[in-house]
Design a protein around this motif. Sequence first.
Motif, short mmCIF file in Angstrom:
data_model
loop_
_atom_site.label_atom_id
_atom_site.label_comp_id
_atom_site.label_asym_id
_atom_site.label_seq_id
_atom_site.Cartn_x
_atom_site.Cartn_y
_atom_site.Cartn_z
N LEU A 3 0.84 -1.20 0.00
CA LEU A 3 0.00 0.00 0.00
C LEU A 3 0.87 1.25 0.00
O LEU A 3 0.61 2.18 -0.76
N LYS A 27 2.06 4.69 -3.30
CA LYS A 27 2.16 6.15 -3.22
C LYS A 27 3.50 6.66 -3.75
O LYS A 27 3.72 7.86 -3.78
N THR A 59 -7.66 6.12 -6.43
CA THR A 59 -7.96 5.39 -5.19
C THR A 59 -8.73 4.11 -5.49
O THR A 59 -8.54 3.10 -4.81
N MET A 109 -6.16 1.64 -6.44
CA MET A 109 -5.42 1.23 -5.26
C MET A 109 -6.23 0.22 -4.44
O MET A 109 -5.67 -0.77 -3.95
N VAL A 110 -7.52 0.46 -4.31
CA VAL A 110 -8.39 -0.46 -3.57
C VAL A 110 -8.40 -1.82 -4.26
O VAL A 110 -8.22 -2.85 -3.61
N ARG A 149 -5.12 -3.65 -3.68
CA ARG A 149 -4.98 -4.17 -2.32
C ARG A 149 -5.95 -5.34 -2.07
O ARG A 149 -5.59 -6.29 -1.38
N VAL A 209 -11.09 -2.16 3.55
CA VAL A 209 -9.94 -1.93 2.66
C VAL A 209 -10.00 -0.51 2.11
O VAL A 209 -8.98 0.19 2.07
N VAL A 255 -7.13 2.34 2.59
CA VAL A 255 -6.50 3.02 1.46
C VAL A 255 -6.67 4.52 1.58
O VAL A 255 -5.70 5.28 1.45
N ASN A 311 -4.44 6.23 3.98
CA ASN A 311 -3.03 6.27 3.61
C ASN A 311 -2.73 7.14 2.40
O ASN A 311 -1.58 7.21 1.99
N VAL A 312 -3.73 7.79 1.83
CA VAL A 312 -3.50 8.63 0.65
C VAL A 312 -3.65 10.10 1.05
O VAL A 312 -4.76 10.53 1.36
#
Length: 157
Positions: free
Chosen positions: A50, A54, A102, A105-106, A109, A126, A130, A133-134
């Motif tokens: 994760l 970034k 995002t 990213m989801v 993950r 989840v 995410v 953390n963004v």
Amino acid sequence: MFDILMYLFENYIHSDMEVVVNHDELTDELTRAGFHQQEIHKALAWLEGLADLKDSDAKAYLNRSPQGATRAFTAAEVARLDAECRGFMMYLEQLGVLDFATREMVIDRVMELDTPEFNLDDLKWVILMVLFNVPGHEDAYDQMEGLLFEEPEGLLH
């Protein structure tokens, strides 16, 4: 593995406790909490993945948001994310909680989770992890947290 991620999120990230940086100390704590070494290492690798999303290379890719494009899911993604999960992600995109980056990213993950079963509640967690953390997605995180924790009032039709 997902239980460990939930434990970490609830005990460190979602609370005001200071995050343990040392992997050895964190591994020891998780072992004392009853988690197995192999699952701990998988969960920590998931969190590192994760964080890697970034970095500059991934960020450059993820920030290329194609206008008007439709997301086609792979067979593996459809097997993991049922229609309810995919529909919920679409709903969050329409609300502005998720954007192109995002969402990807989801999905990334979710696909990296080592769990035999996955459902809508798991997806919500989840997404929350995410968004937390963004950087720059604090409002989206707050919206998602509200969707996750608020109980509907009155009768549902």
